[in-house]
Design a protein around this motif. Structure first.
Motif, PDB file in Angstrom:
ATOM      1  N   ARG A  61       0.977  -1.292   0.039  1.00 31.33           N
ATOM      2  CA  ARG A  61      -0.011  -0.058  -0.120  1.00 31.33           C
ATOM      3  C   ARG A  61       0.881   1.274   0.060  1.00 31.33           C
ATOM      4  O   ARG A  61       0.452   2.121  -0.671  1.00 31.33           O
ATOM      5  CB  ARG A  61      -0.871  -0.064   1.295  1.00 31.33           C
ATOM      6  CG  ARG A  61      -2.033  -1.056   1.010  1.00 31.33           C
ATOM      7  CD  ARG A  61      -3.267  -0.813   2.046  1.00 31.33           C
ATOM      8  NE  ARG A  61      -4.218  -1.725   1.694  1.00 31.33           N
ATOM      9  CZ  ARG A  61      -4.449  -2.762   2.710  1.00 31.33           C
ATOM     10  NH1 ARG A  61      -3.817  -2.909   3.850  1.00 31.33           N
ATOM     11  NH2 ARG A  61      -5.382  -3.527   2.412  1.00 31.33           N
ATOM     12  N   ASP A  66      -2.128   3.262  -2.607  1.00 34.95           N
ATOM     13  CA  ASP A  66      -3.382   2.803  -2.678  1.00 34.95           C
ATOM     14  C   ASP A  66      -3.520   2.230  -1.217  1.00 34.95           C
ATOM     15  O   ASP A  66      -3.074   0.986  -0.908  1.00 34.95           O
ATOM     16  CB  ASP A  66      -3.525   1.509  -3.783  1.00 34.95           C
ATOM     17  CG  ASP A  66      -4.984   1.223  -4.063  1.00 34.95           C
ATOM     18  OD1 ASP A  66      -5.934   1.650  -3.310  1.00 34.95           O
ATOM     19  OD2 ASP A  66      -5.433   0.598  -4.968  1.00 34.95           O
ATOM     20  N   GLU A  69      -6.717   1.326  -0.304  1.00 37.43           N
ATOM     21  CA  GLU A  69      -7.763   0.633  -0.172  1.00 37.43           C
ATOM     22  C   GLU A  69      -7.780  -0.784  -0.698  1.00 37.43           C
ATOM     23  O   GLU A  69      -8.439  -1.726  -0.332  1.00 37.43           O
ATOM     24  CB  GLU A  69      -9.075   1.285  -0.884  1.00 37.43           C
ATOM     25  CG  GLU A  69      -9.337   2.651  -0.222  1.00 37.43           C
ATOM     26  CD  GLU A  69     -10.340   3.473  -0.795  1.00 37.43           C
ATOM     27  OE1 GLU A  69     -10.793   3.215  -1.973  1.00 37.43           O
ATOM     28  OE2 GLU A  69     -10.505   4.786  -0.642  1.00 37.43           O
ATOM     29  N   THR A  70      -7.087  -1.019  -1.865  1.00 37.84           N
ATOM     30  CA  THR A  70      -6.936  -2.340  -2.622  1.00 37.84           C
ATOM     31  C   THR A  70      -6.220  -3.438  -1.702  1.00 37.84           C
ATOM     32  O   THR A  70      -5.143  -2.896  -1.261  1.00 37.84           O
ATOM     33  CB  THR A  70      -6.335  -1.883  -3.950  1.00 37.84           C
ATOM     34  OG1 THR A  70      -7.143  -0.913  -4.781  1.00 37.84           O
ATOM     35  CG2 THR A  70      -6.568  -3.183  -4.851  1.00 37.84           C
ATOM     36  N   GLU A  71      -6.651  -4.475  -1.893  1.00 39.03           N
ATOM     37  CA  GLU A  71      -5.878  -5.729  -1.085  1.00 39.03           C
ATOM     38  C   GLU A  71      -4.633  -5.745  -1.885  1.00 39.03           C
ATOM     39  O   GLU A  71      -4.420  -5.736  -3.209  1.00 39.03           O
ATOM     40  CB  GLU A  71      -6.661  -6.715  -1.412  1.00 39.03           C
ATOM     41  CG  GLU A  71      -7.854  -6.916  -0.388  1.00 39.03           C
ATOM     42  CD  GLU A  71      -7.789  -6.667   1.191  1.00 39.03           C
ATOM     43  OE1 GLU A  71      -6.729  -7.198   1.490  1.00 39.03           O
ATOM     44  OE2 GLU A  71      -8.476  -5.914   1.627  1.00 39.03           O
ATOM     45  N   TYR A  72      -3.814  -6.330  -1.181  1.00 44.10           N
ATOM     46  CA  TYR A  72      -2.098  -6.426  -1.761  1.00 44.10           C
ATOM     47  C   TYR A  72      -2.067  -7.586  -2.919  1.00 44.10           C
ATOM     48  O   TYR A  72      -1.457  -7.434  -3.802  1.00 44.10           O
ATOM     49  CB  TYR A  72      -1.204  -6.714  -0.505  1.00 44.10           C
ATOM     50  CG  TYR A  72      -1.087  -7.885  -0.297  1.00 44.10           C
ATOM     51  CD1 TYR A  72      -0.305  -8.892  -0.662  1.00 44.10           C
ATOM     52  CD2 TYR A  72      -1.912  -8.280   1.097  1.00 44.10           C
ATOM     53  CE1 TYR A  72      -0.198  -9.946   0.079  1.00 44.10           C
ATOM     54  CE2 TYR A  72      -1.702  -9.426   1.866  1.00 44.10           C
ATOM     55  CZ  TYR A  72      -0.830 -10.550   1.249  1.00 44.10           C
ATOM     56  OH  TYR A  72      -0.827 -11.686   1.585  1.00 44.10           O
ATOM     57  N   GLU A 125      -4.362  -8.239  -5.151  1.00 43.25           N
ATOM     58  CA  GLU A 125      -4.970  -7.567  -6.161  1.00 43.25           C
ATOM     59  C   GLU A 125      -3.731  -6.700  -6.922  1.00 43.25           C
ATOM     60  O   GLU A 125      -3.755  -6.773  -8.120  1.00 43.25           O
ATOM     61  CB  GLU A 125      -6.044  -6.813  -5.917  1.00 43.25           C
ATOM     62  CG  GLU A 125      -6.899  -6.351  -7.412  1.00 43.25           C
ATOM     63  CD  GLU A 125      -8.144  -5.657  -6.911  1.00 43.25           C
ATOM     64  OE1 GLU A 125      -8.615  -4.940  -7.817  1.00 43.25           O
ATOM     65  OE2 GLU A 125      -8.729  -5.714  -5.793  1.00 43.25           O
ATOM     66  N   ILE A 126      -3.062  -5.925  -6.120  1.00 39.40           N
ATOM     67  CA  ILE A 126      -2.040  -4.971  -6.540  1.00 39.40           C
ATOM     68  C   ILE A 126      -1.002  -5.931  -7.133  1.00 39.40           C
ATOM     69  O   ILE A 126      -0.519  -5.533  -8.199  1.00 39.40           O
ATOM     70  CB  ILE A 126      -1.418  -4.155  -5.377  1.00 39.40           C
ATOM     71  CG1 ILE A 126      -2.556  -3.279  -4.955  1.00 39.40           C
ATOM     72  CG2 ILE A 126      -0.271  -3.479  -5.794  1.00 39.40           C
ATOM     73  CD1 ILE A 126      -2.219  -2.483  -3.601  1.00 39.40           C
TER      74      ILE A 126
END
Length: 143
Positions: A14, A19, A21-24, A26-27
């Motif tokens: 993050r 970011d 808010e997005t789960e890692y 997904e990143i």
């Protein structure tokens, strides 16, 4: 090695992406997809340089880009279909050279020395006879 907990990885991801808010997971998936796309573009630019376009219309340019993508896909399938390890650029060069000849590309790629070995065996079994000019030339070289 230190054990890294998922929360530390998530916090680091993050911070690196800004970011929150997005789960890692997904990143990581997004970066893997970007890496694959970047690798594909690099492969295309190295092996199929589009220095100029054959047409001026948007349709002509699209067709040329699609043909390049299809050629890239076919060579990738060929690379995965042969048992010998070939680099992509090596395969692209071989296919480019062999394109106008009636040669079994897959057979050639599997055992590229086959024709050479057969030619050498044929020469060893029936060596060509030297004519007089070759014999004279050889005697002058040795002298």
């Amino acid at each position: 090695m230190h054990d890294v907990t998922p929360s530390v990885v998530a916090m680091a991801m993050r911070m690196l992406t800004n970011d929150l808010e997005t789960e890692y997971e997904e990143i990581v998936a997004i970066y893997k997809a970007r890496w694959a796309i970047g690798s594909l573009f690099k492969q295309i630019k190295q092996n199929f340089p589009l220095r100029y376009f054959y047409g001026e219309s948007a349709n002509a340019i699209k067709i040329q880009v699609w043909v390049t993508l299809i050629a890239n896909m076919l060579i990738t399938l060929l690379q995965k279909g042969v048992s010998r390890p070939w680099s992509f650029s090596g395969l692209a060069t071989i296919v480019r050279i062999m394109l106008m000849y009636y040669i079994d590309v897959r057979g050639f790629l599997e055992h590229s020395e086959k024709d050479w070995e057969e030619a050498l065996v044929a020469i060893m079994e029936n060596p060509p006879e030297a004519d007089e000019t070759e014999i004279i030339a050889l005697t002058h070289i040795r002298a």
